[in-house]
Scaffold this motif. Structure first.
Motif, mmCIF file in Angstrom:
data_model
loop_
_atom_site.group_PDB
_atom_site.id
_atom_site.type_symbol
_atom_site.label_atom_id
_atom_site.label_comp_id
_atom_site.label_asym_id
_atom_site.label_seq_id
_atom_site.Cartn_x
_atom_site.Cartn_y
_atom_site.Cartn_z
ATOM 1 N N VAL A 277 0.211 30.548 -37.131
ATOM 2 C CA VAL A 277 0.326 29.113 -37.401
ATOM 3 C C VAL A 277 -1.048 28.480 -36.963
ATOM 4 O O VAL A 277 -1.481 28.335 -35.825
ATOM 5 C CB VAL A 277 1.373 28.529 -36.640
ATOM 6 N N ASP A 278 -1.670 27.761 -37.964
ATOM 7 C CA ASP A 278 -2.700 26.819 -37.831
ATOM 8 C C ASP A 278 -2.413 25.551 -38.050
ATOM 9 O O ASP A 278 -2.107 25.062 -38.995
ATOM 10 C CB ASP A 278 -3.829 27.175 -38.713
ATOM 11 N N ASP A 279 -2.255 24.747 -36.802
ATOM 12 C CA ASP A 279 -1.676 23.487 -36.915
ATOM 13 C C ASP A 279 -2.382 22.213 -36.776
ATOM 14 O O ASP A 279 -1.943 21.186 -36.214
ATOM 15 C CB ASP A 279 -0.443 23.430 -36.071
ATOM 16 N N ARG A 280 -3.812 22.472 -36.613
ATOM 17 C CA ARG A 280 -5.107 21.396 -36.402
ATOM 18 C C ARG A 280 -4.747 20.310 -37.230
ATOM 19 O O ARG A 280 -4.965 19.191 -36.801
ATOM 20 C CB ARG A 280 -6.270 22.091 -36.433
ATOM 21 N N ARG A 281 -4.637 20.506 -38.344
ATOM 22 C CA ARG A 281 -4.689 19.201 -39.427
ATOM 23 C C ARG A 281 -3.283 18.666 -39.160
ATOM 24 O O ARG A 281 -3.076 17.428 -39.340
ATOM 25 C CB ARG A 281 -4.394 19.792 -40.962
ATOM 26 N N ALA A 282 -2.105 19.389 -38.998
ATOM 27 C CA ALA A 282 -0.749 18.911 -38.784
ATOM 28 C C ALA A 282 -0.983 17.805 -37.629
ATOM 29 O O ALA A 282 -0.188 16.949 -37.603
ATOM 30 C CB ALA A 282 0.268 19.904 -38.716
ATOM 31 N N ARG A 283 -1.329 18.366 -36.533
ATOM 32 C CA ARG A 283 -1.413 17.431 -35.242
ATOM 33 C C ARG A 283 -2.259 16.240 -35.471
ATOM 34 O O ARG A 283 -1.986 15.208 -34.653
ATOM 35 C CB ARG A 283 -2.062 18.342 -34.319
#
Length: 756
Positions: A277-283
């Motif tokens: 999971v790449d959640d950098r943008r979501a955060r």
């Protein structure tokens, strides 16, 4: 749609009922109740007579509220003779509902049964959802705390009346003791007990304290059905005012202080795992608080649903799709065809069908196919959870509260008594909420979050991660004698075993009872019958769908019967009548439906290029007899329009005729959607449909006129929530065949095949 209310005057008293739950036949049934062996506030044993088994109604001295259906749930000082009734000193009466309400009217009908015997007005009653308890609130037909299988009223018919009668008897005894008179000289009426010889009167509330001290009566007398004042009348739905006013709380409406909102993405392929999971943008999205994951899914927790959805869209997800990435409808059908070459196991054998098929006579063979189907409930799956180190609260709309409690306990490692399930109204069930996958998932996520979280599936997540009705392949063969009547009938059902997963104890000798339900025990008098079952599993779990086994087998059986009638050059209605000579209740509904539909009258001609047809079906399912006649129009493009459906039903003793009619109408509409458009297809391991644009449901302007005719009956109540869906499929298919000459052997109906 039309809501016509004529009632046939048939009274079929002479046929033994096939209901799974018996009815008292005596005018004044006397029910034995064992003497009290402990505190009266601890146990009340209610014996379900005639094979119904032992139903434990454990009375709770301080029954905790199951949900805020009512404003004041205080139970201090209440008279609670069992797990279903509480009477406060103020006179307020509360009924605890053992089944859930998902639009089918159980809360009203069950309340009618209790109130009938308790002699109280429904206007004076408040309702509560029952807590999770697989003993107290077990359905005696099914054997656990489940709302399904059209069993609610069948299972409630005796126990709820007994509960009301026991409570009434205690109140009368309390009044008689207070007045020092014989109880037989007292009378319960409208929430009071009177003593006609002296004119004395007192309320249930005033009697509640004294009644709580009395021993449970060893015998209670149920009312003669001829004396019913509520049961059998069209009482208005008790849940409707709150629903119309927007006060009713469904699972998706739950609001808990400090609650966050989450939405979910699970592996698009069943059995797949979350790899990264790449959640950098979501955060970076305003309102997003946390991203949590489990082995096969990820959830974005936020302040509101919009932030959660935006956060989910911003995630970059990498999946390990696993071994099912190549699964498709085509691969499954190829496997089923191969498996169907074997005999499988025999589910039922009457006479010698194999020998009869080798003899002289006209042979007919057919292959029928039915698709995967989604539930697509109006309210998508959702669940609110608050996990602490020593407790777990779950707010959820579920058909199986005890199973929800068990899965939450298993996930958290807490004992069951530390898990509280707060039941909610259900925005549709249809069998989908018999499953607890969404509860399991929500609790697994919630363990990683501080405070309560409401998890909501999007519509796409809901459809693409459904637990669908399975695909079925059917092969049938029959041989007709010189008169065109069947000498032999064979039916091979190929499909997955629903019950082997859901309730393994029912899967016996290699036969899944759901897969062959409606194929075995034919109504028709055929001397040689053999039903075989071939099990072919799918990668994904498959589940119950409104109408369960009969939705596919009644379609197949009633369509094939039409084929036999056509081969014999006989009217399909008359052909059925001749085969139902020993089935008076089935014949009654068949004749009534045909009569009300004007079977002997020609259909009115439609506009140019449109062909009209009429089809019929009859069935025994869910302990009810039902027949339908469908009228359809087929245009030059092969598009089918269902114009009218006439239904006759004998569902035994009717508790509320308006609810019966509403359930028939609902089942017809549900069936119309499926027979015309319903199908789920898999490609590359994924469900291709995702919303109502490609999993179509019937719109109001497309709905047919529906007529419901109820046969008066003194038999025990049958189930009615699912029966109309099953009967609709073949009635429409047979009507299309009558209009076009093309037999419908595969659902949904394909306009291109009709046009061709």
């Amino acid at each position: 749609m039309s809501r016509q209310h004529p009632v046939a005057t048939h009274d079929d008293r002479g046929v033994a009922s096939a209901s799974a739950f018996p009815c008292d036949r005596a005018a004044n049934a006397v029910i034995a109740v064992p003497p009290d062996s402990t505190s009266r506030r601890n146990f009340l044993r209610i014996i379900a007579g005639g094979g119904g088994g032992l139903l434990l109604g454990v009375a709770l001295p301080m029954l905790a509220p199951a949900n805020e259906i009512v404003a004041d749930n205080s139970t201090d000082g209440d008279f609670a003779p069992d797990a279903f009734i509480r009477i406060a000193p103020s006179g307020q009466v509360t009924f605890v509902m053992p089944r859930v309400e998902m639009g089918q009217g159980t809360y009203t009908s069950i309340s009618m049964l209790i109130a009938e015997e308790l002699e109280i007005s429904l206007a004076d009653v408040r309702l509560e959802h029952a807590p999770a308890d697989d003993v107290l609130y077990r359905d005696p037909v099914i054997g656990s705390q489940i709302t399904g299988a059209s069993a609610s009223i069948r299972g409630a018919w005796l126990p709820m009346r007994k509960a009301g009668a026991t409570c009434r008897t205690l109140l009368v005894n309390a009044a008689a003791q207070s007045w020092n008179v014989d109880p037989s000289t007292c009378k319960a009426e409208n929430g009071t007990v009177t003593h006609p010889p002296t004119g004395r009167r007192t309320t249930y509330g005033d009697l509640s304290g004294r009644a709580a001290t009395l021993p449970i009566p060893q015998k209670v007398t149920l009312k003669d059905p001829h004396d019913f004042r509520l049961v059998g009348t069209p009482v208005k739905r008790l849940d409707s005012p709150d629903k119309v006013a927007g006060r009713a709380v469904f699972g998706i409406d739950v609001a808990v202080p400090g609650m966050l909102i989450a939405t979910v993405a699970a592996s698009p392929v069943v059995g797949g795992k979350l790899r990264a999971v790449d959640d950098r943008r979501a955060r970076q999205i305003t309102g997003v608080r946390q991203i949590v994951s489990i082995d096969n899914a990820v959830a974005v927790v936020a302040d509101d649903m919009w932030a959660a959805k935006r956060g989910l869209s911003a995630l970059k997800l990498e999946w390990d799709e696993g071994e099912n990435a190549g699964f498709s409808n085509a691969t499954l059908i190829a496997r089923m065809e191969q498996a169907a070459a074997s005999n499988g196991v025999i589910a039922q054998k009457i006479g010698d069908a194999s020998a009869a098929l080798r003899g002289n006579g006209k042979h007919i063979e057919a292959r029928y196919e039915l698709p995967f189907l989604a539930h697509a409930t109006m309210e998508p799956m959702n669940c609110t959870v608050h996990v602490t180190p020593d407790s777990c609260d779950v707010w959820v709309g579920t058909q199986v509260p005890a199973r929800a409690q068990e899965t939450a306990a298993a996930i958290t490692g807490l004992p069951k008594e530390k898990v509280k399930v707060h039941g909610q109204y259900l925005g549709g069930g249809f069998g989908r909420r018999l499953e607890v996958d969404y509860v399991t998932q929500s609790v697994s996520f919630a363990r990683q979050v501080q405070g309560p979280v409401k998890f909501i599936w999007t519509r796409e997540e809901d459809i693409q991660h459904d637990i669908p009705r399975t695909y079925y392949l059917n092969r049938l063969e029959a041989v007709l004698d010189a008169r065109g009547m069947p000498l032999a009938w064979t039916h091979k059902v190929t499909g997955a075993a629903v019950m082997a997963r859901y309730l393994p104890s029912t899967f016996k000798n290699g036969v899944d009872p759901d897969a062959v339900n409606g194929a075995t025990n034919l109504l028709y008098a055929i001397p040689n019958v053999q039903i075989n079952y071939v099990r072919v599993e799918t990668p994904m779990p498959i589940g119950k769908w409104r109408g369960v086994g009969p939705t596919h087998n009644v379609f197949v059986v009633e369509s094939f019967i039409d084929e036999l009638a056509n081969t014999a050059q006989k009217d399909p209605y008359e052909y059925r009548r001749s085969l139902l000579a020993n089935q008076p209740r089935a014949n009654t509904v068949l004749e009534l439906a045909a009569q009300k539909a004007g079977w002997d009258q020609p259909l009115k001609a439609g506009r140019a290029g449109v062909r009209a047809g009429r089809g019929i079906s009859v069935q025994f399912a869910f302990a009810s007899y039902l027949s339908q006649v469908a009228e359809v129009e087929v245009d030059e493009n092969g598009e089918v329009r269902i114009r009218r459906v006439v239904c006759a039903v004998d569902c035994g003793h009717v508790v509320n005729p308006d609810i019966v009619r509403a359930q028939i109408e609902s089942g017809v509409i549900f069936g119309c959607s499926a027979v015309l458009w319903g199908k789920i297809t898999f490609r590359n391991g994924r469900i291709e449909q995702g919303n109502f644009n490609d999993y179509r449901v019937m719109r109001i302007n497309e709905a047919p006129a529906i007529e419901v005719h109820i046969v008066r009956s003194a038999e025990p109540p049958g189930g009615i929530g699912e029966a109309a869906t099953s009967a609709l499929f073949p009635a429409v298919g047979n009507a299309v065949a009558a209009a076009t000459g093309k037999r419908i052997r595969k659902l949904p109906i394909d306009p291109a095949l009709i046009k061709a």
